[in-house]
Design an enzyme around this catalytic site. Structure first.
Site, PDB file in Angstrom:
ATOM      1  N   GLY A 152       8.073   0.012 -16.791  1.00 47.18           N
ATOM      2  CA  GLY A 152       9.431   0.420 -17.144  1.00 47.18           C
ATOM      3  C   GLY A 152      10.435  -0.311 -16.272  1.00 47.18           C
ATOM      4  O   GLY A 152      11.275  -1.041 -16.742  1.00 47.18           O
ATOM      5  N   THR A 207      -2.633   4.449  -5.010  1.00 54.78           N
ATOM      6  CA  THR A 207      -1.489   4.205  -5.906  1.00 54.78           C
ATOM      7  C   THR A 207      -0.218   3.969  -5.087  1.00 54.78           C
ATOM      8  O   THR A 207       0.651   3.192  -5.499  1.00 54.78           O
ATOM      9  CB  THR A 207      -1.298   5.367  -6.905  1.00 54.78           C
ATOM     10  OG1 THR A 207      -1.181   6.601  -6.187  1.00 54.78           O
ATOM     11  CG2 THR A 207      -2.467   5.460  -7.861  1.00 54.78           C
ATOM     12  N   GLU A 266      10.401   2.117  -5.331  1.00 53.12           N
ATOM     13  CA  GLU A 266      11.371   1.037  -5.228  1.00 53.12           C
ATOM     14  C   GLU A 266      11.523   0.495  -3.803  1.00 53.12           C
ATOM     15  O   GLU A 266      11.946  -0.639  -3.589  1.00 53.12           O
ATOM     16  CB  GLU A 266      12.729   1.536  -5.741  1.00 53.12           C
ATOM     17  CG  GLU A 266      12.675   1.824  -7.239  1.00 53.12           C
ATOM     18  CD  GLU A 266      13.811   2.705  -7.728  1.00 53.12           C
ATOM     19  OE1 GLU A 266      14.055   3.757  -7.115  1.00 53.12           O
ATOM     20  OE2 GLU A 266      14.442   2.343  -8.724  1.00 53.12           O
TER      21      GLU A 266
END
Ligand code: FAD
Ligand code: SF4
Lengths: 731, 328
Positions: free
Chosen positions: A245, A621, A692
């Site tokens: 995304g 992750t 981010e």
């Protein structure tokens, strides 16, 4: 059962640490990984639906004007064409993240080159694509030259929310012994997610069901309802797997709106997939920016003045302005402060969120300027940063939640082997390649959002988690199975996580790095409720619970359930913690680069990121998110730039052959240090956003390394060979 | 994609007959052509699949050279032991291009005929004299980062984007061509691609109905072989500037200087004056500068690609220094 937790205070109970399963934080592989790599996880365009028609968008070949006539007859005469749709409800831009309302509608008015103006629907994709390229239409285009395309000369507005002034920066600049006043440029970026924008819409006369590549179904459902004029109850949105995304799928975009309207008009399922060129041209891109940084420091290297100004651009009417100065508000001290964000109104495609909006370009610039200041003062750039970490938010005076910058700088420097001696460019060469190192701080504002999730203990003792939260490749499936597993005493493989369906409770959506902390907290709240009722059933106090591997204080949980399921809706909401603190993830980047002294080519040979973002939910992750951020840092530093045509504003390099994201060969071994420290004021699970952070400043470390290697001070990202050569001393 | 007839070539003559029609084009690996079909940059009414033709071999020639069939994949050429031993520069150039997957499909003929990467050429909503004669050139006043600085015209400033052909030009290889009526001809690679002039739609000298059958390398020569490709990302990107060189020395004197350049022009650029200047001289930085002066004498930038002029100079000098052993 419903459980609601509004977090007004730091949550120091650290409930996750009371679990006995021992899976939280573990480096577990994602449960859906196998399905993804074997091609059996269906992405939005891949559902097989009988009688599905294919739609392809037609786009405008001019910057601004209007469509005056469409020759639908000619299109309908083409092979396989079933309809030409130019319904006024069709959208012409993507909705901005968290809009929850329709974006600009009405495809007849054109605001940028490449804007969708109609949808061709045909029996096959090839027929639709061919007709879309050959649809005859008339238009009136505003004259070239009359349409503002260049941010420098276009009309501007000031974004007051991002601007502030305190003390007297000009005076500080005049009186301080050390100052820098520098101007930078950054170019536009796109998300370049592998999965293109795609949707399949089905309409049964009352209810609209849409499979779409979206990050935030909780907002997207409202957007789609507003676009189509339906009530939310009659809209169902499904986004089980999303192929990346990075901001591009935050809001409902043109293909989803068009598919929905076409399906409703034709009463047949319609699939619309955008081409790569359309994704790049008609979906939001990161605005280019012009920035000015002014820094004033006393003789000891302590900042007395801090100024950061930026000019970004967007279409008229768009509320989004790339928040370039977001972390500059609190990262470093300095009593005399000035922040100013201006936005130019131009007719290029929509500017919107791309991974780490704001910091992605603001932090590299600030960190490049800090390097110039360190040199001017003659101080180690790591030390300069350490000296300027403020006690409290220098703008608002609020305390910070857990603040990890100093630790990241120190431990990162240690792990990287940072040479803290005096720095001087061009000290090291290997054949034709200059070698140098650079450092930068990382900061990314931490946000947490309202979220709901249903957690159910099934009669057999297994559990399920349901929410419309998405996994955009980040690991949501994995971490929610770990949180529920830890709290309910189950191995994660006994927890079925179901995501991305608006028939489930509303999650926070994936965006702004807030997903994991927010939805994780909602799952925690639901699990706490379930634990309470299990304790009751077992006749023990909640704090005496000992559950692991499906056994509660020696008894199978399934026995306690007595053949019935036990379900709780967890509802988490950030309360005063959101107002009482400044919360951010922090980190430090260290890069080593090689700069070719003949050609100006730059290759990163080593890079390390040290990050502090509260609790680590899954070491694998989480690390992958950091690695991805470092890769994007390399792209931002060296290769990624949208090239806009000066005459009509279209994106010239609208494909992956010419928009250069880094390739494997550009990526060296990357090191990630995760410096975990639970942050009780960040969320109920003591975690902060990490998606981010890994790219918020990294390009600055590379820029500084380029200077240290070659002596080339460059004031424009990306630092392509042409710019390096121009800045190299012997040129 | 505009619907077209797909024909299978049953032999060279058949392929030539089919392709004699100007709305007919051959397809080999398809790695360039299929993209352009989808974009409707190419809109043939018939496409001829030439893959059944027996042009997939690499054979030694009588004079010690090598004939590489038009349908040999780029990968097969790059890994051929004879190529690696005698013309290693060719293997290097091929491996510097595209990606492994593309090279597995890409063929010798298709690589030579690959079309420009000019952004305006591949966007049918933009003017382009190469795609649509007379529509104008979008790049001249637009984004010209990729574009040519040598041999341009007012009609077109596109570059030939490939790597392999640059080396073939340096090596003075020959293109073997079969015509529609069993005719054949041989054209030096150096003359195969054209300058745009006032007919920018013609990339090369092939006439309708002509098919490339092979590329022939002359017998190997002594000397250092270098291919230097400059680009911002280290793979999967076309050259900003590239230099192919075969340089030989006798003592302190240059005896061979076969050079060609990519990324600078509508064709792999070969300027015979450079060899004339270098041969017989002893290598020095001053000499290399003179060579660069010659190369770039008439170079003209279009704004965004101005950097190619100093970059070509620096890259040429670095390659000459490397090949002659001069320490700059
Ligand atoms: C993303 C990307 C990156 C790339 N990067 C590079 C790079 O860095 N360097 C580089 O050199 N190349 C690069 N390429 C180009 C690649 O090398 C070419 O696409 C390939 O060589 C074309 O060969 P093909 O057999 O697939 O040709 P096709 O696509 O089949 O054909 C290309 C053209 O040649 C014509 N043609 C094919 N065979 C013959 C023949 N025998 N006689 C006459 N005409 C013929 C066709 O009609 C068509 O016009 C890249 C391509 C892509 C897609
Ligand atoms: S440079 Fe050539 S290929 Fe590019 S737009 Fe101009 S005419 Fe077309």
């Amino acid at each position: 059962m419903n459980a609601y937790f509004k977090q007004d205070e730091p949550d120091t109970r650290n409930l996750l640490d009371t679990g006995k399963q021992g899976v939280i934080g573990k480096a577990l592989s994602r449960p859906e990984g196998l399905a993804k790599v074997t091609g059996t996880a269906p992405y939005s365009a891949e559902y097989q639906i009988d009688g599905c028609l294919e739609g392809v968008l037609v786009t405008a070949p001019f910057a601004r004007g209007r469509i005056t006539a469409i020759d639908k007859k000619a299109a309908l005469a083409m092979d396989g064409v079933i309809a030409v749709i130019d319904d006024p409800r069709m959208t012409t831009r993507p909705a901005q993240g968290t809009a929850a309302a329709a974006p600009e509608q009405g495809p007849g008015e054109v605001d940028y080159f490449g804007q969708p103006i109609a949808l061709i629907v045909a029996e096959t994709f090839e027929q639709a694509r061919h007709a879309a390229k050959n649809l005859p239409f008339d238009y009136e285009a505003d004259e070239i030259g009359s349409v503002p395309l260049d941010p420098e000369s276009a009309p501007r507005e000031t974004d007051d929310g991002s601007s502030m002034s305190k003390g007297d920066l000009a005076h500080a600049m005049k009186t301080a012994p050390h100052t820098v006043d520098l101007r930078y440029r950054t170019h536009g970026h796109v998300s370049a997610a592998i999965e293109p924008h795609a949707a399949i819409a089905q309409w049964d006369g009352t209810k609209l069901t849409v499979h779409a590549a979206q990050q935030m179904p909780n907002y997207n459902i409202a957007e789609l309802a507003d676009i189509t004029g339906l009530d939310e109850e009659n809209v169902r949105l499904i986004s089980r797997y999303v192929g990346g995304g990075f901001g591009s799928k935050l809001g409902v975009a043109e293909e989803t709106a068009a598919a929905a309207i076409a399906a409703m008009q034709l009463s047949r399922p319609v699939r619309v997939v955008m081409s790569r060129q359309q994704v790049m041209q008609a979906i939001g891109h990161r605005s280019e920016s012009r920035q000015r940084v002014r820094l004033a420091a006393d003789s000891g290297g302590v900042l007395t003045g801090f100024g950061h100004e930026a000019l970004v651009a967007n279409l008229p009417g768009e509320s989004f302005a790339e928040p370039v100065l977001q972390s500059s508000q609190f990262l470093y001290g300095g009593d005399n402060r000035l922040l100013k964000l201006e936005i130019a109104r131009i007719h290029r495609s929509t500017a919107a969120s791309v991974r780490a909006p704001g910091e992605a370009v603001g932090m590299p610039v600030l960190e490049a300027a800090m390097d110039v200041l360190a040199e001017e003062i003659g101080i180690d750039p790591v030390e300069l940063r350490l000296k300027n970490i403020p006690e409290k938010d220098p703008d608002t005076g609020l305390p910070f939640t857990e603040h990890g910058l100093a630790r990241c700088l120190k431990e990162g420097a240690e792990a990287f082997g940072w040479d803290s001696g005096p720095r001087q460019p061009r000290l090291k060469r290997d054949g034709d390649w200059w070698i140098g190192t650079g450092v930068a701080s990382a900061a990314r504002v931490h946000n947490v959002a309202e979220a709901k999730a249903r957690v159910t203990l099934n009669p057999d003792g297994t559990a399920s988690v349901q929410t419309d939260m998405t996994d955009i490749g980040t690991g949501t499936y994995a971490i929610l199975s770990q949180i529920a597993g830890e709290m309910l005493g189950l191995p994660p493989e006994k927890v079925l996580v179901q995501l991305g369906d608006t028939d489930f409770p509303r999650g926070p959506g994936s965006g702004g790095s807030w997903g994991a902390a927010s939805i994780g907290s909602a799952v925690l709240v639901a699990c706490e409720e379930l634990r309470g009722s299990l304790a009751e059933k077992a006749g023990v106090n909640s704090d005496e619970l000992d559950i692991a591997d499906g056994m509660l204080n020696g008894q199978p949980v399934s026995d306690l359930l007595g053949g019935k399921e036990l379900s709780a809706l967890g509802h988490y909401e950030p309360g005063k913690i959101a107002d009482d603190y400044t919360s951010s993830g922090f980190g430090a980047f260290f890069a080593e680069v090689r700069v070719n002294r003949h050609t100006g080519e730059v290759r990163v040979s080593r890079m390390l990121g040290a990050f502090a973002f509260g609790r680590v939910l899954n070491a694998k992750t989480a690390r992958s998110q950091c690695i991805g951020g470092l890769v994007w840092s390399i792209g931002t530093a060296l290769t990624e730039a949208l090239l806009f045509d000066p005459n009509d504003g279209h994106i010239a390099n609208a494909d992956l052959a010419e928009y250069h994201v880094p390739v494997h060969r550009d990526i060296p071994a990357l090191d990630v240090l995760m410096l975990e420290k639970k942050d009780a004021a960040a969320s109920a699970i003591q975690a902060k956003g990490i998606g981010e952070l890994g790219m918020c400043g990294g390009a600055g470390a590379i820029a500084n390394a380029i200077y240290n290697a070659s002596g080339a001070r460059i004031f424009e990202f990306p630092m392509t060979p042409d710019k390096v050569l121009q800045a190299m001393e012997d040129n | 994609m505009k619907p077209f007839d797909l024909q299978r070539a049953d032999g060279l003559a058949h392929a030539g007959q089919l392709c004699a029609d100007k709305h007919t084009a051959p397809i080999a690996g398809g790695t360039n052509f299929v993209d352009l079909l989808k974009l409707e940059v190419e809109t043939p009414s018939t496409v001829v699949n030439i893959n059944p033709l027996p042009l997939g071999g690499i054979e030694e020639t009588a004079d010690g050279g090598l004939s590489i069939g038009a349908l040999v994949s780029n990968t097969a050429t790059a890994v051929d032991m004879r190529v690696r031993e005698n013309w290693p520069v060719l293997a290097r150039a091929i491996l510097a291009g595209a990606t492994q997957q593309l090279r597995n499909k890409a063929t010798t003929g298709g690589n030579l005929c690959q079309r420009t990467r000019c952004y305006y050429f591949t966007n049918i909503d933009q003017p382009c004299n190469k795609r649509e004669p007379g529509s104008g050139c979008g790049a001249i006043k637009g984004v010209a980062r990729l574009h040519a600085v040598l041999g341009t015209s007012d009609h077109c400033i596109a570059t030939y984007p490939g790597d392999m052909a640059v080396v073939l030009a340096a090596l003075d290889a020959q293109v073997e061509i079969a015509g529609p009526k069993d005719s054949t001809r041989t054209v030096p690679v150096r003359d195969f691609h054209r300058l745009p002039g006032d007919q920018p739609w013609k990339d090369n000298v092939l006439e309708d109905g002509e098919i490339i059958t092979a590329v022939t390398l002359p017998a190997p020569v002594a000397g250092r072989q270098v291919y230097r490709k400059v680009r911002e990302r280290s793979s999967y990107a076309f050259a900003l500037v590239s230099v192919a060189a075969v340089i030989d020395m006798d003592g302190d004197s240059i005896t061979r200087a076969d050079l060609a350049f990519g990324g600078l022009a509508h064709k792999p650029w070969h300027d015979p004056r450079i060899a004339d200047l270098l041969v017989g001289q002893s290598p020095s930085e001053a000499l290399f500068d003179k060579a660069a002066d010659l190369l770039l004498e008439e170079a003209q930038g279009y704004g965004e690609n101005d950097f190619k002029i100093p970059l070509a100079r620096r890259t040429l000098k670095a390659v000459l220094a490397e090949a002659t052993g001069v320490k700059p």
